[in-house]
Design an enzyme around this catalytic site. Structure first.
Site, short mmCIF file in Angstrom:
data_model
loop_
_atom_site.label_atom_id
_atom_site.label_comp_id
_atom_site.label_asym_id
_atom_site.label_seq_id
_atom_site.Cartn_x
_atom_site.Cartn_y
_atom_site.Cartn_z
N LYS A 30 0.82 -1.21 0.00
CA LYS A 30 0.00 0.00 0.00
C LYS A 30 0.86 1.27 0.00
O LYS A 30 0.66 2.17 -0.82
CB LYS A 30 -0.91 -0.03 1.23
CG LYS A 30 -1.56 1.28 1.60
CD LYS A 30 -2.39 1.12 2.85
CE LYS A 30 -1.58 0.95 4.09
NZ LYS A 30 -0.83 2.16 4.49
N THR A 31 1.81 1.36 0.92
CA THR A 31 2.63 2.56 1.04
C THR A 31 3.49 2.76 -0.19
O THR A 31 3.64 3.89 -0.69
CB THR A 31 3.52 2.48 2.30
OG1 THR A 31 2.69 2.29 3.45
CG2 THR A 31 4.33 3.75 2.49
N ASP A 215 -4.24 8.23 2.82
CA ASP A 215 -3.84 6.89 3.27
C ASP A 215 -4.87 6.36 4.26
O ASP A 215 -5.55 7.13 4.95
CB ASP A 215 -2.46 6.99 3.92
CG ASP A 215 -1.82 5.64 4.17
OD1 ASP A 215 -2.24 4.65 3.55
OD2 ASP A 215 -0.89 5.58 5.00
N GLU A 216 -4.98 5.04 4.37
CA GLU A 216 -5.87 4.37 5.34
C GLU A 216 -7.29 4.95 5.27
O GLU A 216 -7.89 5.29 6.29
CB GLU A 216 -5.31 4.52 6.77
CG GLU A 216 -3.91 3.96 6.97
CD GLU A 216 -3.84 2.44 6.99
OE1 GLU A 216 -4.88 1.79 6.69
OE2 GLU A 216 -2.76 1.89 7.28
N GLN A 246 -9.71 -4.27 6.98
CA GLN A 246 -8.91 -3.89 8.15
C GLN A 246 -9.52 -2.69 8.88
O GLN A 246 -8.81 -1.94 9.56
CB GLN A 246 -7.47 -3.59 7.73
CG GLN A 246 -6.76 -4.80 7.14
CD GLN A 246 -5.29 -4.53 6.87
OE1 GLN A 246 -4.47 -4.38 7.79
NE2 GLN A 246 -4.94 -4.48 5.60
N ARG A 564 -0.62 -10.24 10.44
CA ARG A 564 0.64 -9.63 10.89
C ARG A 564 1.80 -10.61 10.74
O ARG A 564 2.97 -10.20 10.79
CB ARG A 564 0.56 -9.22 12.37
CG ARG A 564 -0.49 -8.19 12.76
CD ARG A 564 -0.50 -6.98 11.88
NE ARG A 564 -1.45 -7.14 10.79
CZ ARG A 564 -1.46 -6.39 9.70
NH1 ARG A 564 -0.54 -5.47 9.51
NH2 ARG A 564 -2.37 -6.59 8.75
#
Length: 606
Positions: A30-31, A215-216, A246, A564
């Site tokens: 994503k980043t 973002d997010e 998420q 994770r």
């Protein structure tokens, strides 16, 4: 040197101007993708200062900024750069320039939660409120500011204290103005209000930031969305990235529907799915995917990976939380003691990096048993983003009361009681506690202190996270119930604390064993992950039982925890297993039972 992108990442990074939704599954880069889009915009001729990228944490903003500068080395020497920061840092920047429009100067101060709480506490002295304290009213003020509560709602409120809220709110706002201050909510609320009342000001910032990236996006709340809408509505050059699977922060205001409604709110939007996972083994991806597939409200996606299958996900049943903690600690120690081999080093990956381990749990109270087991085996650990169990204020208060009860000459404990309890309560504890020793067990004595002090009510008045603190105290009561005498219990607590101070404080900063709640783990990744307490009533939490929406959020929490893990994932439970465990196909699992019989440990694998 440009970042290497897979076809979907490249499609997102180079998408044409206009609304863009990047649906980025866990571990799909994503980043990297959002950073690449910023770089792409600059390389195609957009001036850096015309770009505004909004994040939720300073860490994410810093990471994104560093990656952009790595891709554009000359940018570091440029006079102007993209704005890459949190929503609140953007709000503060705008308010510095526009504060006069809301009765402040540009040198205003920002009140943190503690400052605001003290301000409300001072105001409440003039109102006959009952039971509810400053934290209740501060939460209500926040709801009013963010639009989740209106003054009209208060007319039908069943809480009699709400009738005081309009006047308290008015005095609170006046006090902020008098102090030339804004609270944290104001950094967004006031900007939205200025934009609404002064179209020319809004137009100025639309022209300043004609390219907006977020973002997010799944964590956006109503006020943040309104700010986004105000800035991007005229030009539609809005790029957002996130993962509805998420979404785990509805309890603090994030609106799940905003993400799901992107295509409705921004007609003609381009939607790009990122589904290739670079983090986890295929067994972990398949197991987590099987769990989240049971949620009805989501944007369907199918994560996949080129990684090998790896080990099966380990499902471990133990007798209770104490044995669960001992099993986890024992497993960590056994892994550390295994000799490293060139092909499969036990303490480092192929690049020599020490392997990281996380122990995740739904509530902070669960850390007590885990910390105890790690300390007993001499394993250094770090409690990420929080305090160790016996360092938490509510635990220290009650333990001080028990120590004074056991030893009335303990002036240090007596001083803590005098400082942290009301005078009337302190005097009663001082006079009565020593006489209860021998009559009451350790757990009964804790309950006695809590009852005569009204401690739970005081927590509710003074702390927004009072529920968490009450859970910590209930865990202390449970632990104390295992001891036949107060002295035995206090001796164990003292040994735990002294051992922790000697061994762990010195080594914890360099420890690769991390303890944290699942909420804090979001955005992080670890080689090995243990999820403790995968039980009904814990994960999912019993408070979610009455709402299908809340059960779905608990399932997303489970999904976040599972994803994770890079290499090994352990799902630990005792008593009644979580419903989410039954959603994992057996082909991805290895089942173990570890229970003690006649002081002998039985260990069975299926």
């Amino acid at each position: 040197m440009p970042l290497e992108l897979n076809p979907q990442q490249k499609k997102a990074a180079e998408a044409p101007d206009g609304p863009l939704l990047i649906v980025a599954g866990a571990g799909t880069g994503k980043t990297r993708t959002l950073t690449s889009r910023i770089v792409h915009l600059i390389r195609k001729g957009i001036r850096p200062e015309q770009i505004c990228a909004l994040t939720f944490t300073n860490k994410a903003a810093r990471q994104m900024g560093e990656r952009v500068e790595q891709q554009l080395p000359g940018l570091g020497a440029a006079l102007k750069r993209p704005f890459i920061g949190t929503f609140h840092s953007l709000g503060a920047r705008i308010l510095r320039a526009e504060a006069k429009r809301v009765g402040r100067t540009g040198s205003f101060v920002i009140f943190d939660d503690h400052d605001s709480l003290q301000l409300v506490k001072k105001i409440l002295k003039n109102y006959p409120v009952k039971e509810e304290g400053p934290s209740f009213f501060l939460r209500r003020i926040g709801l009013l500011k963010n639009g989740a509560l209106t003054l009209a709602d208060l007319d039908s409120s069943p809480n009699p204290n709400d009738k005081f809220l309009p006047a308290i709110f008015e005095k609170y706002e006046a006090a902020l103005a008098e102090n030339n201050a804004f609270d944290f909510d104001d950094l967004l609320v006031q900007v939205v209000d200025i934009f609404r009342r002064y179209p020319a000001v809004l137009d100025k910032y639309r022209r300043r930031y004609p390219y907006l990236l977020v973002d997010e996006y799944q964590d956006v709340n109503n006020v943040q969305y309104e700010l986004i809408r105000q800035l991007a509505a005229a030009h539609g050059r809005l790029s957002v990235v996130g993962d509805d699977q998420q979404t785990i922060y509805s309890w603090r205001g994030s609106n799940f529907e905003i993400f799901l409604g992107f295509e409705r709110d921004w007609p003609g939007a381009t939607v790009v799915l990122l589904e290739e996972n670079y983090r986890s083994t295929s067994n972990i991806i398949a197991a987590a995917g099987a769990v989240i597939a049971h949620n009805k409200k989501q944007k369907p996606k199918q994560l996949w990976t080129r990684q090998p299958a790896g080990e099966p996900v380990r499902l471990v049943e133990t007798e209770d939380e104490e044995q669960e903690a001992r099993w986890i600690a024992g497993r960590i120690r056994a892994s550390a003691e295994q000799p490293a081999s060139p092909a499969a080093p036990s303490d480092a990956d192929g690049e020599g990096r020490a392997k990281t381990t996380a122990i995740l749990y739904r509530t902070n109270a669960q850390s007590r048993a885990i910390e105890q087991a790690l300390i007993e085996l001499g394993i250094p650990y770090l409690v990420f983003g929080g305090l160790k169990f016996y360092e938490r204020r509510e635990i220290k208060d009650i333990v001080a009361a028990l120590r004074f009860a056991s030893n009335p000459n303990d002036s240090v404990s007596l001083q803590r009681l005098q400082k942290n309890f009301l005078k009337k309560t302190f005097l009663r504890l001082k006079n009565e506690l020593p006489h209860q020793v021998g009559k009451l067990s350790a757990s009964q004595l804790i309950s006695y202190v809590l009852e005569i002090s009204g401690y739970f009510n005081e927590l509710k008045k003074d702390y927004a996270n009072f529920t968490e603190r009450i859970e910590n105290l209930n865990e202390l009561i449970y632990f104390a119930s295992n001891f036949s005498s107060l002295s035995e219990f206090l001796e164990r607590v003292s040994l735990m604390q002294s051992t922790d101070n000697i061994k762990n404080n010195k080594d914890s900063r360099k420890s690769n064993i991390n303890l944290m709640t699942v909420h804090l783990a979001k955005g992080l990744e670890f080689d090995n992950v243990f999820i403790a307490g995968c039980n009904e009533g814990v994960l999912p939490h019993q408070m979610s039982y009455f709402s299908e929406e809340e059960i779905e959020e608990e399932r997303r929490l489970m999904y976040v925890a599972m994803t994770r893990a890079r290499q090994k994932l352990y799902l630990n439970f005792y008593h009644l297993p979580s419903r989410f465990l039954s959603e994992i196909p057996a082909e991805f699992l290895e089942f173990s039972v570890s229970k003690s019989i006649d002081d002998e440990e039985r260990y069975i694998e299926y």
